[in-house]
Design an enzyme around this catalytic site. Structure first.
Site, PDB file in Angstrom:
ATOM      1  N   LYS A  50       0.955  -1.421   0.011  1.00 33.46           N
ATOM      2  CA  LYS A  50       0.019  -0.026  -0.064  1.00 33.46           C
ATOM      3  C   LYS A  50       0.759   1.481  -0.188  1.00 33.46           C
ATOM      4  O   LYS A  50       1.988   1.060   0.214  1.00 33.46           O
ATOM      5  CB  LYS A  50      -0.872   0.040   1.112  1.00 33.46           C
ATOM      6  CG  LYS A  50      -0.258   0.125   2.535  1.00 33.46           C
ATOM      7  CD  LYS A  50      -1.096  -0.262   3.715  1.00 33.46           C
ATOM      8  CE  LYS A  50      -0.206  -0.349   4.946  1.00 33.46           C
ATOM      9  NZ  LYS A  50      -1.360  -0.874   6.152  1.00 33.46           N
ATOM     10  N   ARG A 149     -10.937  -0.170  14.761  1.00 35.86           N
ATOM     11  CA  ARG A 149     -10.525   0.589  13.541  1.00 35.86           C
ATOM     12  C   ARG A 149     -11.304  -0.027  12.272  1.00 35.86           C
ATOM     13  O   ARG A 149     -12.113   0.771  11.731  1.00 35.86           O
ATOM     14  CB  ARG A 149      -9.086   0.295  13.083  1.00 35.86           C
ATOM     15  CG  ARG A 149      -8.393   1.372  12.058  1.00 35.86           C
ATOM     16  CD  ARG A 149      -6.957   1.240  11.808  1.00 35.86           C
ATOM     17  NE  ARG A 149      -6.694   0.027  11.246  1.00 35.86           N
ATOM     18  CZ  ARG A 149      -5.401  -0.060  10.561  1.00 35.86           C
ATOM     19  NH1 ARG A 149      -4.354   0.645  10.691  1.00 35.86           N
ATOM     20  NH2 ARG A 149      -5.049  -1.199  10.117  1.00 35.86           N
ATOM     21  N   TYR A 271      16.686  30.019  10.266  1.00 29.89           N
ATOM     22  CA  TYR A 271      15.382  30.664  10.688  1.00 29.89           C
ATOM     23  C   TYR A 271      15.409  30.946  12.358  1.00 29.89           C
ATOM     24  O   TYR A 271      15.516  29.949  12.970  1.00 29.89           O
ATOM     25  CB  TYR A 271      13.962  29.796  10.033  1.00 29.89           C
ATOM     26  CG  TYR A 271      13.802  30.250   8.714  1.00 29.89           C
ATOM     27  CD1 TYR A 271      13.417  31.459   8.306  1.00 29.89           C
ATOM     28  CD2 TYR A 271      13.732  29.305   7.823  1.00 29.89           C
ATOM     29  CE1 TYR A 271      13.304  31.750   6.883  1.00 29.89           C
ATOM     30  CE2 TYR A 271      13.714  29.329   6.699  1.00 29.89           C
ATOM     31  CZ  TYR A 271      13.247  30.446   5.937  1.00 29.89           C
ATOM     32  OH  TYR A 271      13.106  30.917   4.716  1.00 29.89           O
TER      33      TYR A 271
HETATM   34  C1  LIG Z   1      -0.493  -1.897   6.752  1.00 29.28           C
HETATM   35  C2  LIG Z   1      -1.328  -3.077   7.274  1.00 29.28           C
HETATM   36  C3  LIG Z   1      -0.530  -4.341   7.126  1.00 29.28           C
HETATM   37  C4  LIG Z   1       1.101  -4.294   7.118  1.00 29.28           C
HETATM   38  O1  LIG Z   1       1.622  -3.926   8.406  1.00 29.28           O
HETATM   39  P1  LIG Z   1       3.108  -3.789   8.628  1.00 29.28           P
HETATM   40  O2  LIG Z   1       3.003  -3.416  10.098  1.00 29.28           O
HETATM   41  O3  LIG Z   1       3.786  -2.872   7.907  1.00 29.28           O
HETATM   42  O4  LIG Z   1       3.712  -5.093   8.391  1.00 29.28           O
HETATM   43  C5  LIG Z   1      -0.980  -5.576   7.434  1.00 29.28           C
HETATM   44  N1  LIG Z   1      -2.375  -5.680   7.454  1.00 29.28           N
HETATM   45  C6  LIG Z   1      -3.093  -4.598   7.744  1.00 29.28           C
HETATM   46  C7  LIG Z   1      -4.657  -4.698   7.869  1.00 29.28           C
HETATM   47  C8  LIG Z   1      -2.528  -3.210   7.430  1.00 29.28           C
HETATM   48  O5  LIG Z   1      -3.334  -2.328   7.413  1.00 29.28           O
END
Ligand SMILES: *Cc1c(COP(=O)(O)O)cnc(C)c1O
Length: 377
Positions: A50, A149, A271
């Site tokens: 992702k 979530r 700055y």
């Molecule tokens: C992003 C995500 C992962 C991968 O998590 P990492 O900690 O980067 O290995 C796996 N499962 C879900 C549902 C995620 O949102």
């Protein structure tokens, strides 16, 4: 001369004049995939790509993972899935973690994406499409085992499965959940989520299951089930807090010195005159700033050159920062030199800690102005 040094000669095209250079080691990436797959034992090892493979470029990363044996890829959004399908072609399983928003089901189906069903509206939408097409559609059911979530609450799953036609039109490929505290092996939350997940699974005994992301893989075989879903660890981020990092580093970041100057003790820098040099100093202005993902909040920020730590002086600007290079060997660090921002002396996790954040955020904020060099392709 190493391959990368050759790329950095002033006559070596764009790399020779780039303000900053991001190297992405695809051989290390493939090795990390194999290490995680071995750790996962008999479970299938998927890959999470992702957010453009955590900022590293899904178009370069995903084919390397596929060549290393990966067949299952997870993205967050339908648009990312569509792009990934054109990169990987048919054959790879591509899962959309956020699921198909109402109206995007047909796009999902056309590109052969598997949506995660996170709630009733996503379930209804996907089943509706299956009904209209008069065929079963692949899907993944997500259960919220304690993160609040994504996913159905465990009692919602129970109520749902009590209906005889609950899964009509679905080819349920996986039941999944996500751990909230997997990076902390001693957290009691891990065992609590595992027990909720096992209870839900008893309602769907024939469906393969997935619980672990990068950190979860290192919690042991109880957490592996049928498929693991690492992202961060593939890209070199440490999977467990406070433990040695078993992953190979994947990225290196170097930035170019634009200008140097000698200043007397008491000179204010940058700055807000937020810092004043305490001694007669040599300063170097380097072409990387917060627009490139060098967080302005970084405290104790530094770069390295020839094994010497060069502290950031004063505030980070949008396109530049100033280093105290007094301790570098005289005459070695002039305009055009490259200093290490992420490299052998400071890895992604340490760079993140200095900025008060995590390696994930450092990777996904890597700027688009870097000249990218993919090694080991
Ligand atoms: C992003 C995500 C992962 C991968 O998590 P990492 O900690 O980067 O290995 C796996 N499962 C879900 C549902 C995620 O949102």
């Amino acid at each position: 001369m190493s391959m990368i040094d050759r790329d950095l000669r002033p006559d070596a095209g764009p790399a020779g004049t780039a303000s900053a250079l991001l190297t992405i080691d695809l051989a290390a990436l493939a090795e990390n995939y194999r290490l995680l797959a071995a750790r996962a034992g008999t479970a299938t090892c998927a890959a999470v790509v992702k957010a453009d493979a955590y900022g590293l470029g899904a178009d370069r990363v995903a084919p390397v993972l596929a060549a290393a044996g990966c067949r299952h890829f997870f993205v967050a959004q339908v648009g990312e899935g569509v792009a990934l399908r054109s990169i990987l072609g048919p054959g790879a399983v591509i899962v959309v973690l956020n699921g198909a928003a109402p109206g995007s089901e047909a796009t999902c189906a056309i590109h052969d994406l598997v949506p995660v069903l996170n709630d009733r509206s996503q379930l209804d939408g996907w089943q509706g499409l299956a009904r209209r097409r008069a065929r079963r559609l692949p899907a993944i059911l997500q259960v919220d085992t304690g993160m609040a979530r994504f996913g159905f609450a465990p009692d919602e799953v129970g109520a749902l499965l009590d209906r005889p036609d609950a899964l009509a039109g679905l080819d349920l490929r996986l039941v999944m959940s996500h751990l909230a505290c997997a990076g902390e092996p001693d957290s009691p939350v891990n065992a609590a989520q595992l027990s909720v997940f096992r209870a839900v699974r008893r309602r769907l005994p024939a469906v393969p299951a997935s619980l672990a992301a990068s950190s979860g893989i290192f919690l042991g075989p109880d957490f592996h089930f049928d498929l693991v879903r690492p992202g961060a660890a593939l890209y070199g981020i440490a999977p467990q807090e406070g433990a040695p990092n078993p992953m190979r580093p994947v990225i290196g970041l170097r930035a170019r010195v634009m200008q140097t100057r000698s200043v007397p003790a008491g000179t204010p820098v940058g700055y807000g005159h937020a810092a004043t040099v305490a001694r007669d100093s040599r300063l170097a202005t380097v072409a990387i700033g917060y627009a490139d993902g060098f967080f302005r909040s970084t405290a104790g920020g530094a770069a390295w050159f020839g094994g010497v730590r060069l502290p950031v002086v004063g505030r980070v600007s949008m396109d530049s920062l100033v280093l105290d290079v007094t301790d570098a060997a005289p005459g070695t660090l002039g305009p055009g030199a490259l200093v290490d921002i992420v490299g052998p002396e400071r890895d992604v996790d340490a760079a993140a800690a200095a900025a008060g954040t995590i390696g994930y955020e450092v990777l996904t904020n890597l700027g688009h102005r870097f000249h990218r060099v993919y090694l080991g392709a």
